[in-house]
Design a protein around this motif. Structure first.
Motif, PDB file in Angstrom:
ATOM      1  N   GLN B 357       0.786  -1.232   0.000  1.00  0.00           N
ATOM      2  CA  GLN B 357       0.000   0.000   0.000  1.00  0.00           C
ATOM      3  C   GLN B 357       0.822   1.289   0.000  1.00  0.00           C
ATOM      4  OE1 GLN B 357      -3.359   1.081   0.211  1.00  0.00           O
ATOM      5  NE2 GLN B 357      -3.808  -0.892  -0.741  1.00  0.00           N
ATOM      6  N   TYR B 358       2.130   1.189   0.147  1.00  0.00           N
ATOM      7  CA  TYR B 358       2.866   2.454   0.325  1.00  0.00           C
ATOM      8  C   TYR B 358       3.013   3.234  -0.972  1.00  0.00           C
ATOM      9  CZ  TYR B 358       7.236   0.390  -1.562  1.00  0.00           C
ATOM     10  OH  TYR B 358       8.187  -0.191  -2.378  1.00  0.00           O
ATOM     11  N   ASP B 359       3.035   4.567  -0.822  1.00  0.00           N
ATOM     12  CA  ASP B 359       3.467   5.444  -1.911  1.00  0.00           C
ATOM     13  C   ASP B 359       4.948   5.794  -1.752  1.00  0.00           C
ATOM     14  OD1 ASP B 359       0.813   6.026  -3.262  1.00  0.00           O
ATOM     15  OD2 ASP B 359       0.387   6.489  -1.163  1.00  0.00           O
ATOM     16  N   VAL B 360       5.365   5.846  -0.489  1.00  0.00           N
ATOM     17  CA  VAL B 360       6.785   6.045  -0.197  1.00  0.00           C
ATOM     18  C   VAL B 360       7.177   5.067   0.905  1.00  0.00           C
ATOM     19  CG1 VAL B 360       8.525   7.648   0.687  1.00  0.00           C
ATOM     20  CG2 VAL B 360       6.716   8.497  -0.821  1.00  0.00           C
ATOM     21  N   LEU B 361       8.263   4.344   0.705  1.00  0.00           N
ATOM     22  CA  LEU B 361       8.812   3.477   1.748  1.00  0.00           C
ATOM     23  C   LEU B 361      10.062   4.158   2.305  1.00  0.00           C
ATOM     24  CD1 LEU B 361       8.742   0.561   3.097  1.00  0.00           C
ATOM     25  CD2 LEU B 361      10.472  -0.045   1.385  1.00  0.00           C
ATOM     26  N   VAL B 380       6.536  -6.452  -3.815  1.00  0.00           N
ATOM     27  CA  VAL B 380       5.088  -6.698  -3.789  1.00  0.00           C
ATOM     28  C   VAL B 380       4.265  -5.410  -3.804  1.00  0.00           C
ATOM     29  CG1 VAL B 380       5.395  -8.910  -2.624  1.00  0.00           C
ATOM     30  CG2 VAL B 380       4.990  -6.841  -1.254  1.00  0.00           C
ATOM     31  N   ASN B 381       4.919  -4.267  -3.823  1.00  0.00           N
ATOM     32  CA  ASN B 381       4.182  -2.997  -3.807  1.00  0.00           C
ATOM     33  C   ASN B 381       3.338  -2.860  -5.091  1.00  0.00           C
ATOM     34  OD1 ASN B 381       4.370   0.196  -4.693  1.00  0.00           O
ATOM     35  ND2 ASN B 381       3.913  -0.111  -2.529  1.00  0.00           N
ATOM     36  N   ALA B 382       2.132  -2.324  -4.928  1.00  0.00           N
ATOM     37  CA  ALA B 382       1.192  -2.276  -6.049  1.00  0.00           C
ATOM     38  C   ALA B 382       0.900  -0.853  -6.511  1.00  0.00           C
ATOM     39  CB  ALA B 382      -0.116  -2.970  -5.649  1.00  0.00           C
ATOM     40  N   ARG B 383       1.653   0.140  -6.002  1.00  0.00           N
ATOM     41  CA  ARG B 383       1.314   1.535  -6.295  1.00  0.00           C
ATOM     42  C   ARG B 383       2.475   2.299  -6.926  1.00  0.00           C
ATOM     43  NH1 ARG B 383      -3.253   3.329  -3.424  1.00  0.00           N
ATOM     44  NH2 ARG B 383      -2.422   5.452  -3.487  1.00  0.00           N
ATOM     45  N   ASP B 384       3.435   1.609  -7.487  1.00  0.00           N
ATOM     46  CA  ASP B 384       4.653   2.276  -7.986  1.00  0.00           C
ATOM     47  C   ASP B 384       5.239   3.190  -6.912  1.00  0.00           C
ATOM     48  OD1 ASP B 384       4.493   0.968 -10.381  1.00  0.00           O
ATOM     49  OD2 ASP B 384       3.553   2.635 -11.455  1.00  0.00           O
ATOM     50  N   GLY B 385       5.279   2.656  -5.698  1.00  0.00           N
ATOM     51  CA  GLY B 385       5.804   3.423  -4.570  1.00  0.00           C
ATOM     52  C   GLY B 385       7.288   3.712  -4.737  1.00  0.00           C
ATOM     53  N   VAL B 386       7.723   4.786  -4.101  1.00  0.00           N
ATOM     54  CA  VAL B 386       9.118   5.218  -4.204  1.00  0.00           C
ATOM     55  C   VAL B 386       9.878   4.787  -2.956  1.00  0.00           C
ATOM     56  CG1 VAL B 386      10.656   7.211  -4.455  1.00  0.00           C
ATOM     57  CG2 VAL B 386       8.416   7.201  -5.585  1.00  0.00           C
TER      58      VAL B 386
END
Lengths: 461, 461
Positions: B357-361, B380-386
Motif C-alpha cells: 500500500q505504500y506510496d513512499v517506503l 510486492v508494492n502495487a502503487r509504484d511506490g518510491v
C-alpha cells in the motif's frame, strides 16, 4: 633546502596575537596560546612569515580594517557567518565527527540551521580566507601557503582554482576518522576535495594519515594525489624547561607540594568530551573500590581549562565532570582525605607545576590528534612519574612503549592501569621516565618543522 | 561444484525451530523467523544440513538433553553465561560497535561486569559451540562448517585449532566498522583472529568486506588471509509473492486501504536504534513544517516489531520513538488527520500488507548490514511506490540508483527526500518501481546461496 630562508603564508583560524583595549582605551596585544601558535613560533623566527587568521575581538576587527599589523593579517568575517562556521560546523560538527563523539542514534541531526551554517558560514569563511591568501600571493607569488586544521578544509581548493601553480600544504592537527558518513555526500566530498587541492597533507601520526588515504578512496573513489605525510608535533624543549623553573611555577608547585599526600595522580586537559574526563573519574572510583589499600593515600588532581563554553555539548560535559568528581568524593572522602581535587580554571602555570609533582599522569583521551600534555609533563616531572596513556592519543605511537597503555572505553582496564602505575617498582619507573624525557628532547618542535619543510621541498621537486 | 549435494554444518545463535509446550503439556515446534532462517531454508532443501543453535526456551533445553531433533542440534548453555554473551557482549556491545551507535563520550564503559560477560559469557558460549561443531565433525569429517554472525566470532579459531584441515566459512550479516578501538586490544584481536581462522569470510557488500580487510591490517598488522568476499543476501521471491497474496495479508491490506488518505509513507523495522526511527519522525515533522501543502494529505504508518526488550538501550529507544511520534501528532494532527500512525507489534503479515500500500517506503537506517525490507516491499508494492533509502544500508549498493538516497543524519535531506518522492512524476515512479522489482527477482536468495557455495569450492580448490 630545509635550511634556507623561506617565504611562508601561514593560515589558521586563531592567530599568534589578539588585540584588546585596556581601561584607558589603549590597544594591548595578547599573545595567543595553544600548541599550534607555540609550534609555529620557530617558523616566524627563521623565515619570512605572513600569518592570516580570523579577527576574533572587536579590537581585532579594528586592526583588520587597518590592514593588519606586524606580519599578521586579520580577516574580519560577518558575525553570523563566523558563528555558524565556528559554533556549528567546526565545533561541534567536524570536531565531534573527527573524534568519533557523535552518539549516532540521536545526534547529529543536520537541520535547517545546520545546512545554513554550512552554506552561509563555513563556506563563506573559507572563501574569506581564500581571498586573503590570494591577496598575499599577489604580493608574493613564490610564497608557500601553509593551512592549519579543520576550520579551513575548503580554502585550499579555492586558492588552487585561482593559482594552479601555488605551493599549498595543510596540517590536520586532529584525528582522521575512517567513516565520514555523518556529513552529507556533497559536504564530505568538498572536505576531501579541498584537502586534495594541496601539494602536501600532513597529520601527526601514520594512523591518521592512513585513515585519510582510505577515506579519499571511499569518498572520492580515488586515492590521495598529494603527498600525504605524518610528523608528530611537539614542544619547544628549552623554553618549556625554563618555564618550569620560573618563580611563578615554583610558587604553584610549593602550594601543590604542601597539600599533597603520599601519591598524586594528575590530569591536565581542556574541558572537552574528547578528553574522557568523566570516565577518568569513574575509573579512579573503581580503582578505589577494588584496591582499598590505596584509600587515603592517593588523590587525583584534575586541572581543567574551560573551553568552547558557548557550545551546549561543552556546557553539559562540564556539568557531567563536576557530578562525576563529586560522586567519587561522596563515596570515599574522609575528614583527612579528598580523593578528587577538581579545579576548572585557565591557569597554565599551575598545570606546569602539577606536571612536576605527579606520580601518575593520566591521559585517557577518547581520541586525540596528538596530546601535548603527554610530552610536556614527562619532560619536567621530578618524581619519575608514570604516564598512563590512551592508545587513541596520537602521542601513543611515539610514547606507548614507556607508558602504561589504556583503552579509553575500558573502565576496569584504566582502574588496573592506575594500580599498576602506582605500584611500579622504582627502578622501572625511573627507566621509563628517563626514556620519555630523552624522546621528547630528541623530538622537539624544531624537528616537526624540519619535517614539514622537507616535505614541501620534496613536493616542489 | 555448486550444484552437488553437500554436507554442511550450519552454526548460528538462533536455529530454524524452537520448542515450547502447549497447555496440555505436549511439545510444540515453532518455526524460527528472521531473514537468516528464511535464507538458509534453501540450503536445507538441497543439501545434507545439520544446524547447530542455542537452546533458548526451557523446552529447547529438554530437546538438547535428548540430543536434538530432525537435523537440529541445540546447545544448552549455562544461563548466566548465555545472559552475558547475549545481553551484554553480543547486544549491545558488538551490535552497537558494528552499527557505530556508541556515544563514545559516555558509553560504553567496560566495567567489571562487562569483563566478566566477555570471559565467562561470550568466550564460554563460543567454546560450547566449538565443542558441538567438533562433535559433528567427528561424525562427518568432510562436512563444511558455515558460521553466522557476530555471536560466534571466537568459535572458528577453536575449531581450527582442533581440525587444521576442516573447511570453515563465516557470514557476517551486519556492518563492519572501520574502527574497533571500542574493544580492548585482546578482545579485538580475538575477534579478528577468530574470523581469520575461516577459509572464507563473507559480507553483504563490498563496503563491509573492504572495511574488514582494513581492520585486519590495523588490529593484527596483517592483511586477511582467508578469501574475503561479499554476496548480498536476499529473499525467496516466489514464496514472498505467494505470502503477499494470502488471505490474511489481503485482509490486513483491506484494513489499511480503508483507513488511508491520499498518500501513505510506510516504514517497517525492528525497534532498534540502528533503524533511525526517531530521526525518521523528526524528518517527517520537518517535511510537514516546510511543505504545508502536504498537511492533511499524507500519513506515515510505522510498523515496528519489538526487539531485545531486556536490554536497557532498547527500552529507552522504544520510549524515544513513542515520544517523537507524539510530538509530530501534537503539532500537526487535526480531527480528520493523524500524521503518524505508530504500531509497535510483532505482526509480519500486517507489514506485508503495508508493503503493498505504500506510496513512499522510508528506510533511513543509521547503519544496516543489508536491510531486507528494502527488497521485500518493492517486490510486492502495487502503487509504484518510491523507495527512500539510507546510503548506509547495505541494500543501497544494489538499489541506490532506483531509490531516493538519503544521509541518515541529514534531517533536512530526509525531509526533502520525502517531498521529492511524493512529488515524483508517475512515469518516473513506474520506471524505478519496475527496475526495483526486476532486480530483486533476478537477485534472490538462491543466487546468494550459489555465490557462497562457489566461494567454498574456490577456497577448497
Amino acid at each position: 633546502m630545509a635550511g634556507e630562508r623561506r617565504s611562508l603564508i601561514v593560515v589558521s583560524n586563531r592567530g599568534p596575537v589578539s588585540y584588546d583595549r585596556d581601561a584607558a582605551g589603549a590597544r594591548v596585544e595578547r599573545r595567543g596560546g595553544g600548541g599550534l601558535v607555540t609550534a609555529l613560533r620557530g617558523l616566524v623566527a627563521h623565515h619570512d612569515v605572513t600569518w592570516i587568521a580570523s579577527a576574533i575581538t572587536e579590537e581585532d576587527r579594528r586592526v583588520a580594517a587597518e590592514g593588519g599589523a606586524g606580519g599578521v593579517v586579520l580577516v574580519a568575517h560577518d558575525q553570523s557567518a563566523y558563528d555558524g562556521y565556528y559554533n556549528t560546523v567546526a565545533n561541534p560538527l567536524l570536531w565531534f565527527a573527527q573524534h568519533s563523539l557523535w552518539p549516532h542514534e540521536s545526534a547529529p541531526e543536520l537541520d535547517v540551521a545546520t545546512h545554513r551554517a554550512w552554506s552561509e558560514g563555513y563556506v563563506r569563511v573559507n572563501e574569506n580566507f581564500a581571498a586573503a591568501v590570494l591577496a598575499q600571493l599577489d604580493q608574493n607569488p613564490a610564497a608557500t601557503v601553509f593551512f592549519h586544521d579543520y576550520h579551513l578544509y575548503l580554502a585550499p581548493a579555492l586558492v588552487r582554482a585561482a593559482r594552479p601553480d601555488a605551493m599549498l600544504a595543510h596540517f590536520v592537527h586532529i584525528p582522521w576518522p575512517g567513516d565520514w558518513s555523518v556529513l552529507p555526500e556533497a559536504w564530505r566530498r568538498a572536505v576531501h576535495e579541498g584537502l586534495l587541492a594541496n601539494d602536501v597533507v600532513a597529520f601527526h601520526t601514520e594512523r591518521w594519515a592512513r585513515s585519510f588515504r582510505r577515506s579519499c578512496d571511499d569518498v572520492l573513489g580515488q586515492g590521495a594525489r598529494p603527498r600525504v605525510t605524518h610528523h608528530p608535533i611537539s614542544i619547544d624543549v628549552s623554553e618549556f624547561e625554563a618555564l618550569a623553573m620560573s618563580d611563578e611555577v615554583c610558587a604553584h608547585e610549593a602550594e601543590i607540594a604542601a597539600g599533597r599526600g603520599e601519591k598524586l595522580i594528575v590530569r591536565v586537559d581542556r574541558v572537552d568530551p574528547a578528553k574522557n574526563v568523566v570516565r577518568g573519574f569513574h575509573a579512579f572510583g573503581l580503582f578505589l573500590e577494588l584496591h582499598e589499600e590505596w584509600r587515603g593515600r592517593v588523590s587525583m588532581l584534575a586541572l581543567l581549562d574551560p573551553s568552547r563554553e558557548t557550545i551546549p555539548q561543552y556546557a553539559a560535559y562540564r556539568e557531567a565532570i563536576a557530578a562525576a568528581a563529586s560522586a567519587v568524593n561522596e563515596r570515599f572522602a574522609t575528614d583527612e582525605w579528598l580523593p578528587v581535587d577538581l579545579r576548572i580554571a585557565d591557569d597554565f602555570l599551575q598545570s606546569v607545576a602539577a606536571y612536576k609533582q605527579y606520580d601518575v599522569l593520566l591521559v585517557n583521551a577518547v581520541y586525540d590528534g596528538m596530546n601535548l600534555v603527554a610530552k610536556e609533563a614527562p619532560l619536567v616531572n621530578a618524581r619519575d612519574g608514570v604516564l598512563v596513556l590512551s592508545e587513541n592519543a596520537g602521542a601513543y605511537a611515539e610514547l606507548g612503549e614507556w607508558a602504561v597503555g589504556v583503552n579509553p572505553f575500558d573502565l576496569l582496564g584504566q582502574a588496573e592501569a592506575l594500580h599498576e602505575a602506582l605500584s611500579m617498582p622504582e627502578a622501572e619507573r625511573a627507566r621509563r621516565a628517563r626514556h620519555l624525557k630523552a624522546h621528547v628532547r630528541a623530538n622537539d618542535v624544531a624537528r616537526w618543522l624540519r619535517g614539514m619543510l622537507a616535505d614541501l621541498d620534496a613536493a616542489a621537486a
